[in-house]
Design an enzyme around this catalytic site. Structure first.
Site, PDB file in Angstrom:
ATOM      1  N   ASP A   1       0.777  -1.249   0.000  1.00 44.49           N
ATOM      2  CA  ASP A   1       0.000   0.000   0.000  1.00 44.49           C
ATOM      3  C   ASP A   1       0.803   1.290   0.000  1.00 44.49           C
ATOM      4  O   ASP A   1       0.215   2.373  -0.121  1.00 44.49           O
ATOM      5  CB  ASP A   1      -0.914   0.106   1.241  1.00 44.49           C
ATOM      6  CG  ASP A   1      -2.076  -0.840   1.196  1.00 44.49           C
ATOM      7  OD1 ASP A   1      -2.285  -1.461   0.141  1.00 44.49           O
ATOM      8  OD2 ASP A   1      -2.771  -0.956   2.211  1.00 44.49           O
TER       9      ASP A   1
ATOM     10  N   ASP B   1      -7.565  -8.037   9.680  1.00 43.91           N
ATOM     11  CA  ASP B   1      -7.111  -6.790   9.044  1.00 43.91           C
ATOM     12  C   ASP B   1      -7.086  -5.627  10.027  1.00 43.91           C
ATOM     13  O   ASP B   1      -6.484  -4.580   9.727  1.00 43.91           O
ATOM     14  CB  ASP B   1      -8.060  -6.409   7.907  1.00 43.91           C
ATOM     15  CG  ASP B   1      -8.051  -7.431   6.787  1.00 43.91           C
ATOM     16  OD1 ASP B   1      -6.959  -7.851   6.374  1.00 43.91           O
ATOM     17  OD2 ASP B   1      -9.152  -7.804   6.323  1.00 43.91           O
TER      18      ASP B   1
HETATM   19  C1  BGC Z   1      -0.700  -6.504   9.933  1.00 41.91           C
HETATM   20  C2  BGC Z   1       0.560  -7.287  10.221  1.00 41.91           C
HETATM   21  C3  BGC Z   1       0.340  -8.742   9.919  1.00 41.91           C
HETATM   22  C4  BGC Z   1      -0.193  -8.911   8.516  1.00 41.91           C
HETATM   23  C5  BGC Z   1      -0.501 -10.346   8.165  1.00 41.91           C
HETATM   24  C6  BGC Z   1      -1.173  -6.771   8.533  1.00 41.91           C
HETATM   25  O1  BGC Z   1      -2.395  -6.147   8.333  1.00 41.91           O
HETATM   26  O2  BGC Z   1      -0.486  -5.157  10.154  1.00 41.91           O
HETATM   27  O3  BGC Z   1       0.901  -7.144  11.568  1.00 41.91           O
HETATM   28  O4  BGC Z   1       1.536  -9.462  10.083  1.00 41.91           O
HETATM   29  O5  BGC Z   1      -1.355  -8.154   8.328  1.00 41.91           O
HETATM   30  O6  BGC Z   1      -1.597 -10.831   8.847  1.00 41.91           O
END
Ligand code: BGC
Length: 600
Positions: free
Chosen positions: A314, A538
């Site tokens: 992003d 998320d």
């Molecule tokens: C989070 C991370 C995480 C990743 C995978 C992201 O949205 O901020 O901490 O490792 O997702 O789940």
């Protein structure tokens, strides 16, 4: 994660540090005439070349008056030529223009004295020598106002041999490419991927999870502590990068995927995945995050693994669409655009990790529901290109791009084609599509690939599509086109992506697992991959205090009625969600139920 579509229009010209190139091991001595009588020099340029790379040694001999501080400038004849890493001078490159400046110890050049510097570079196609140089702005070879071009070679030899510079140039410049390469065109082809034991255990803790728990998912390095391994965060297990690589060797797999995700001011347009580094902590990102990862990934013991890095989800698209002047633009996106943290951070990650011969870098390129509009499409390609030339990086450090990372955009819309019209009206004017040029990730990924090549990336780049959660199966999946009563009825009745708005990104209700990881599924696509590990949240649906730096974003709150970035729609998020990255079993159950293709 987040989305948006509007034009930012303006891009910054980037000064690039590092990167360069040179041709077939040759030697050229260019007599340097002076633009004014005081400045004269000879430049001797020797190179040592191999396919795609080279080492250059450049000697400046001052045959004019003494100078205190020098800048040598030249233009690479071939646009692919890049300086990668220099020594004994500070070298920067913008486009094909290169300047090399003295360091503190070698700026004084007496009349007749010489000094040398060097660099490693890259090239593709050909590696021609520059045809002229400037010294302190004065054209050396055929200057604009050469008063007396030298008719004889300079008579005065250097009075002193160059002294040994305090920085150590490489003792033996590489004469051959580093071992471990060359990279294959598609690292996923005929290759088995790493199964993350930490994700596998979480998947198997949910009934039915064993049906997919041997799927390869990416390992997210989402904080500095995750490099060594940590068990005191809500989103990481105790395995560090080395543990995962060792386990990959033990599994005997061909590839392993990491997500590089820790930029200063991370997730600048949202709160759910804010991180540990402040906007001004680029030096820390480099020294304490990228450099240690490089040290581990570069360990010779992992040389036979294909190490795939997904670079900074992003980040660069946010600089296009979520800065001032755009609906919902944020102060943090303005800050990291203005201070160069994202562009230079991504460039540094590409250059450093890309210098390891068995590493494959894929940069995140958002998704169709974000940059599929004309106003965002080319500006995003351009900023990706700029970042790929920043901080010593070059196009050679980019193997490809990934779209739809951790998002929910459908891979294909079998019943709504973007070219369809209803009663003479294009489906593009439906509320759902809203004049986007694309309606699914596959056609978007293929078109964006062409655009990336057009703006300067190598013609053989490959795309990845994160299909971990874009399946949209289950009982509610349409089985044919919607009614032809209006464009909205047609699109809403036929679309498989059942989100309320294509800008919704957090824990989407109704989503399912998508295509299982597959190599070379379609032209231009290196693979369908599972980068977001299904079942990891998320973002939290309400504020949850944590030590991971994670904020509360209302796009994860099912009661939220939206903002400018999602057309002021409901968020569509599941309730009772933990912070981003933490295990969310109820979501995992839903993803399995609504998988498409369905799970057997
Ligand atoms: C989070 C991370 C995480 C990743 C995978 C992201 O949205 O901020 O901490 O490792 O997702 O789940």
């Amino acid at each position: 994660m987040n989305v948006w579509r509007r034009l930012s229009g303006q891009r910054r010209a980037l000064a690039l540090a590092g990167a360069g190139a040179l041709v077939a091991g040759g030697l050229v001595t260019l007599p340097v005439t002076a633009a004014h009588a005081a400045t004269q020099c000879d430049v001797t340029w020797t190179t040592n070349d191999w396919q795609g790379g080279f080492t250059a040694n450049v000697t400046i001999r001052n045959i004019g008056d003494a100078v205190n501080g020098w800048t040598l400038g030249w233009t690479f004849p071939n646009s692919s030529q890049r300086v990668v890493q220099g020594w004994s001078a500070e070298i920067s490159q913008t486009g094909s223009q290169v300047t090399a400046r003295n360091l503190s110890y070698n700026g004084s050049l007496a009349s007749g004295a010489s000094t040398s510097f060097g660099f490693n570079g890259s090239w593709s196609g050909s590696n021609p020598k520059p045809t002229s140089f400037t010294l302190n702005g004065t054209v050396c070879n055929g200057g604009t106002t050469p008063t007396t071009p030298p008719t004889t070679p300079p008579t005065t030899p250097p009075t002193t041999p160059p002294t040994t510079p305090p920085t150590t140039p490489p003792t033996t410049p590489p004469t051959t490419p580093p071992v471990g390469g060359p990279r294959v065109d598609n690292p996923y082809l005929n290759a088995r991927g790493y199964v993350n034991p930490e994700w596998k255990a979480k998947a198997e803790s949910v009934p039915g999870g064993n049906r997919i728990s041997n799927t390869s998912t990416a390992v997210w390095i989402d904080r500095i502590a995750a490099i060594e391994g940590t068990d005191n965060s809500q989103s990481n297990g105790p395995m560090g990068v080395r543990d995962h690589l060792d386990e990959a060797l033990r599994q005997g797999v061909d590839y392993i995927q990491f997500v590089i995700y820790n930029l200063p001011g991370r997730d600048c347009a949202a709160l759910a995945s804010n991180g540990e580094l402040k906007a001004d902590e680029l030096p820390k990102y480099k020294a304490q995050y990228i450099d240690p990862i490089k040290a581990i990934q570069g360990d010779a013991k992992y040389r036979n693994l294909r190490i795939i890095n997904i670079i900074e989800i992003d980040s660069l698209p946010n600089l296009v669409t979520n800065t001032s002047g755009n609906p919902g633009g944020t102060a943090m996106c303005d800050t990291v655009k203005a201070n160069g943290a994202y562009v230079n951070g991504v460039g540094y990650a590409l250059a450093q990790l890309g210098s390891i011969p068995n590493v494959y870098n894929y940069i995140d390129a958002a998704h169709h529901g974000w940059i599929g509009w004309d106003s965002n499409f080319t500006p995003t390609a351009n900023i990706l290109r700029d970042a790929s030339r920043a901080s010593g990086a070059s196009a050679a450090n980019v193997h490809g791009f990934i779209v739809n990372t951790a998002n929910y955009s459908a891979l294909k819309e079998p019943y709504v084609k973007i070219t369809d019209s209803v009663n003479g009206q294009t489906v593009r004017q439906s509320k759902w599509i809203d004049w986007n040029q694309y309606n699914d990730e596959l056609t978007f990924a293929q078109a964006f690939r062409n655009e990336l090549v057009r703006v300067g990336f190598d013609a053989n780049i490959g795309m990845l599509i994160d299909t971990s959660r874009n399946g949209w199966g289950g009982a509610a999946r349409p089985t044919g086109p919607g009614p032809s009563t209006s464009v909205d009825a047609y699109v809403n009745g036929g679309r498989v992506d059942r989100r309320i708005h294509a800008g919704n990104w957090c824990n989407q209700a109704g989503a399912g697992l998508g295509e299982r990881p597959t190599a070379a599924p379609e032209p231009g696509i290196d693979a369908y991959v599972w980068v977001k590990p299904p079942g990891e949240s998320d973002g939290s649906s309400r504020e949850i205090p944590n030590t991971d730096g994670k904020g509360f974003d209302r796009m994860c709150d099912p009661t939220y009625t939206g903002n400018a970035r999602n057309g002021n729609s409901m968020s569509g998020a599941l309730g009772d969600a933990p912070i981003s990255g933490a295990w969310f079993p109820a979501q995992f159950t839903q993803l399995m139920q609504n998988a498409y293709p369905p799970l057997s």
